[in-house]
Design an enzyme around this catalytic site. Structure first.
Site, PDB file in Angstrom:
ATOM      1  N   SER A 123       0.828  -1.352  -0.274  1.00 59.51           N
ATOM      2  CA  SER A 123       0.003  -0.197   0.045  1.00 59.51           C
ATOM      3  C   SER A 123       0.840   1.148  -0.008  1.00 59.51           C
ATOM      4  O   SER A 123       0.159   2.305  -0.220  1.00 59.51           O
ATOM      5  CB  SER A 123      -0.954  -0.049   1.152  1.00 59.51           C
ATOM      6  OG  SER A 123      -0.176  -0.136   2.430  1.00 59.51           O
ATOM      7  N   HIS A 144      -2.820  -3.203  -5.667  1.00 59.01           N
ATOM      8  CA  HIS A 144      -3.192  -2.733  -4.305  1.00 59.01           C
ATOM      9  C   HIS A 144      -4.681  -3.025  -3.895  1.00 59.01           C
ATOM     10  O   HIS A 144      -5.592  -2.243  -4.492  1.00 59.01           O
ATOM     11  CB  HIS A 144      -2.803  -1.532  -4.186  1.00 59.01           C
ATOM     12  CG  HIS A 144      -3.063  -0.880  -2.854  1.00 59.01           C
ATOM     13  ND1 HIS A 144      -3.219   0.347  -2.435  1.00 59.01           N
ATOM     14  CD2 HIS A 144      -3.436  -1.702  -1.654  1.00 59.01           C
ATOM     15  CE1 HIS A 144      -3.524   0.640  -1.318  1.00 59.01           C
ATOM     16  NE2 HIS A 144      -3.426  -0.486  -0.716  1.00 59.01           N
ATOM     17  N   GLU A 156      -6.063  -0.676  -7.144  1.00 54.32           N
ATOM     18  CA  GLU A 156      -5.057   0.237  -7.521  1.00 54.32           C
ATOM     19  C   GLU A 156      -3.962  -0.457  -8.139  1.00 54.32           C
ATOM     20  O   GLU A 156      -3.157  -1.284  -7.738  1.00 54.32           O
ATOM     21  CB  GLU A 156      -4.750   1.041  -6.362  1.00 54.32           C
ATOM     22  CG  GLU A 156      -3.757   2.251  -6.686  1.00 54.32           C
ATOM     23  CD  GLU A 156      -3.598   3.215  -5.410  1.00 54.32           C
ATOM     24  OE1 GLU A 156      -3.667   4.293  -5.594  1.00 54.32           O
ATOM     25  OE2 GLU A 156      -3.299   2.794  -4.291  1.00 54.32           O
ATOM     26  N   ASN A 194      -3.354   5.956  -0.357  1.00 51.33           N
ATOM     27  CA  ASN A 194      -2.850   6.340   0.946  1.00 51.33           C
ATOM     28  C   ASN A 194      -2.083   7.715   1.093  1.00 51.33           C
ATOM     29  O   ASN A 194      -2.038   8.200   2.210  1.00 51.33           O
ATOM     30  CB  ASN A 194      -1.865   5.250   1.436  1.00 51.33           C
ATOM     31  CG  ASN A 194      -2.548   4.137   1.815  1.00 51.33           C
ATOM     32  OD1 ASN A 194      -3.500   3.968   2.576  1.00 51.33           O
ATOM     33  ND2 ASN A 194      -1.950   2.735   1.888  1.00 51.33           N
TER      34      ASN A 194
END
Length: 286
Positions: A123, A144, A156, A194
């Site tokens: 991540s 991800h 992702e 993130n």
């Protein structure tokens, strides 16, 4: 690079929350899965997680019991990484530590066929750095998944410095086959999710610690005021405060003081109050 049509067996490295979730969605989509972790007890815990998740889907009438049982039967557990040698595609979901991931990818690179995609569920860590442990970094891509994997729709796709376009295309194709939707990110710290999510959570923790509002009003204000499904404190508990701290520390190291972890986040982690998984974080749980 193999095409999606030639993918029958998928290897998953890691049987934790993310690994077991990835194994579940792959098996539910009809793929055979080899799920590997370092200890048999971790594998057993992973199967318990899969069974619990599938049972909820049956209760909610999103799957039949027969479909759930078929999915479980497609997953094989192992503690031997070599059992993934015949997989057509591998997704790594081991602990979020660079040295561990590089070791896994170095081993996989010399084990699976040269045309097998190697994906990492990291991540925050650099895809390019992970790929540098291999002889063929072009086949390494970020994939991800969001937590919880069986529920969240998004994946992702992260493109490293040397990731081959065919690897990127296959990552998108696989995600679509798993009934997911994708977006693409360059290999920058935190990627899209993130990089934006962690400072949002971190600032929510700071605001609570500074007495801006009660935790209930802070989360309620964000859900009602911005139409997000969960406020920052509840979401941090759901993700795991240790996971949030690790991700924020990585971003702080890469991007500077604007990502400095909130003091209260560190204190909670030091106290062992990690959120839902320990029964207590910002809130208490059964």
């Amino acid at each position: 690079m193999r095409s999606l049509d030639s993918v029958e067996r998928i290897g998953v490295v890691g049987a934790g929350t993310m690994g077991s979730g990835i194994a579940q969605v792959c098996a539910t989509a009809g793929y055979d899965v080899s799920m590997r972790d370092v200890k048999a007890e971790f594998i057993e815990r992973g199967f318990d997680t899969v069974e619990g998740s599938l049972s909820k889907l049956v209760d909610n009438e999103r799957l039949t019991r027969e479909e759930a049982d078929d999915a479980t039967a497609r997953i094989e557990g192992t503690t031997d990484l070599a059992d993934l040698a015949d997989c057509d595609l591998v997704v790594e979901a081991a602990v979020e530590e660079m040295d561990v991931k590089k070791d896994v990818f170095a081993d996989l690179d010399g084990m699976v066929d040269d045309d097998v995609l190697l994906a990492t569920n990291t991540s925050t860590l650099s895809i390019t750095t992970i790929a540098s442990a291999t002889e063929n970094p072009g086949r390494v891509v970020g994939l991800h998944f969001m937590n919880p994997v069986p529920v969240m729709k998004g994946v992702e796709v992260v493109v490293g410095e040397k990731t081959d376009p065919a690897a990127v295309a296959l990552a998108h194709d696989l995600s679509e086959a798993l009934d997911k939707e994708t977006w693409e990110s360059d290999d920058k710290p935190g990627f899209v999710t993130n990089r934006i999510l962690m400072p949002w959570i971190n600032e929510g923790i700071r605001a609570y610690d500074e007495g801006v509002a009660t935790k209930e009003d802070l989360d309620r204000g964000m859900t009602l005021g911005t139409n997000v499904p969960m406020g920052p404190l509840a979401l941090a508990d759901h993700i795991g405060l240790d996971v949030c701290l690790h991700a924020t520390e990585t971003l702080h190291e890469e991007l500077g003081d604007r990502y400095k972890p909130a003091y209260l986040l560190k204190r909670k982690v030091d106290a062992g109050d990690l959120g839902k998984k320990t029964g207590k974080g910002f809130y208490e749980y059964d």
